[in-house]
Design an enzyme around this catalytic site. Structure first.
Site, PDB file in Angstrom:
ATOM      1  N   HIS A  89       0.866  -1.180   0.000  1.00 36.98           N
ATOM      2  CA  HIS A  89       0.000   0.000   0.000  1.00 36.98           C
ATOM      3  C   HIS A  89       0.907   1.235   0.000  1.00 36.98           C
ATOM      4  CE1 HIS A  89       1.107   0.065   4.186  1.00 36.98           C
ATOM      5  NE2 HIS A  89       0.581  -1.129   4.373  1.00 36.98           N
ATOM      6  N   GLY A 103       1.878   3.092   2.242  1.00 37.38           N
ATOM      7  CA  GLY A 103       2.883   3.081   3.315  1.00 37.38           C
ATOM      8  C   GLY A 103       4.177   2.439   2.822  1.00 37.38           C
ATOM      9  N   HIS A 104       4.053   1.279   2.154  1.00 42.03           N
ATOM     10  CA  HIS A 104       5.252   0.621   1.618  1.00 42.03           C
ATOM     11  C   HIS A 104       5.899   1.485   0.533  1.00 42.03           C
ATOM     12  CE1 HIS A 104       2.861  -3.027   2.913  1.00 42.03           C
ATOM     13  NE2 HIS A 104       3.996  -3.226   3.539  1.00 42.03           N
TER      14      HIS A 104
END
Ligand code: PAF
Length: 281
Positions: A34, A36-37
């Site tokens: 997502h 975040g990654h």
């Protein structure tokens, strides 16, 4: 972007990257990627010439077989996201047998760091994380490795692992990325029903309010307040909320104590378990 599954091929490709010059940044993941990654990859690409991302659902860090079975997996979608972002040189996506040709019997001792909070509730979890991170580090041999602060305790354990292994890899913490309603991004969020997803936003909402209240409320009262507020939501069930020292993870009793302080929470919502944390200034 190249996708590699064997450790020999990865080692070979790594040598080719190094021959081009520059440093290697590593972003270990369990997939179900997502924003975040992607933000970790972004930070890594700013800091290093080459970025290697691993996608490996590590069985040894799951203390609950159902959690391992239900963990979201979608390699094609992950690769599309990374390709679209255009910052990753190589994706290392090994099979379990590549990482664990034989069982890893190592038992790490991180003192209290892996015994509190998540460690107390997920026996063996951090030992499994340390096993796989140690193996991935020895295969990828990056200059820097990037980890999200959402898994705050994991970050503390990995810093300790690197010290114990006398590794030169620099561990770079990266800030939590949140949805527009404040929910910390997590691969597990896709497991929430629409109703659970709405209520999940209360976790960060209450954490943000607690930071405001910390100027007027003592640590123990604030802790009780957060637990009450979360449990007042009929869909949320608190496993723990603790205000701890950011480095030692030992409980903080007074705001006047030296050191940075972090409020860490784990909440069950239906069958899904979410964690989040907040820094108290
Ligand atoms: O944070 C994660 O996704 C995992 O714990 C990690 C660090 C990739 C190890 O499997």
């Amino acid at each position: 972007m190249k996708v590699i599954s064997s450790r020999e091929d990865l080692r070979h490709y790594r040598s080719m990257l190094l021959a081009e010059g520059g440093t290697i940044g590593f972003v270990p993941t369990m997939g179900a990627l997502h924003q975040g990654h992607l933000s970790l990859v972004e930070v890594a690409a700013l800091a290093c010439e080459h970025v290697i991302v691993s996608i490996f659902v590590n069985p040894t860090q799951f203390n609950d077989p159902n959690d391992l079975r239900n963990y979201p997996r979608n390699l094609e979608k992950d690769l599309a996201l990374l390709t679209g972002q255009g910052k990753t040189a190589v994706v290392f996506a090994p099979e379990v047998e590549d990482i664990y040709p034989e069982p890893d019997l190592r038992r790490f001792d991180f003192g209290p760091l892996d015994k509190v909070m998540e460690g107390a509730r997920r026996p063996g979890h951090f030992n499994g994380v340390a096993q796989v991170v140690s193996k991935l580090f020895s295969i990828v041999e990056p200059h820097k490795a990037f980890f999200g602060e959402k898994d705050f305790q994991q970050l503390a354990v990995i810093r300790q692992l690197v010290m114990q292994e006398q590794s030169k890899i620099e561990i770079v913490p990266c800030p939590i990325i949140r949805e527009s309603d404040g929910l910390a991004m997590s691969s597990r969020n896709v497991l929430l029903s629409p109703d659970e997803r709405l209520h999940a936003a209360n976790i960060s909402g209450i954490l943000f309010q607690s930071r405001e209240l910390s100027t007027t409320m003592e640590v123990d009262l604030l802790t009780a307040w957060v637990v009450d507020q979360l449990n007042n939501d009929p869909l949320l069930q608190v496993e723990y909320f603790q205000i701890v020292d950011s480095i030692t993870l030992m409980p903080v009793e007074r705001w006047t104590q030296a050191g940075e302080k972090q409020g860490c929470v784990a909440v069950k919502i239906g069958k899904v378990r979410l964690i989040d944390n907040i820094k108290f200034d």
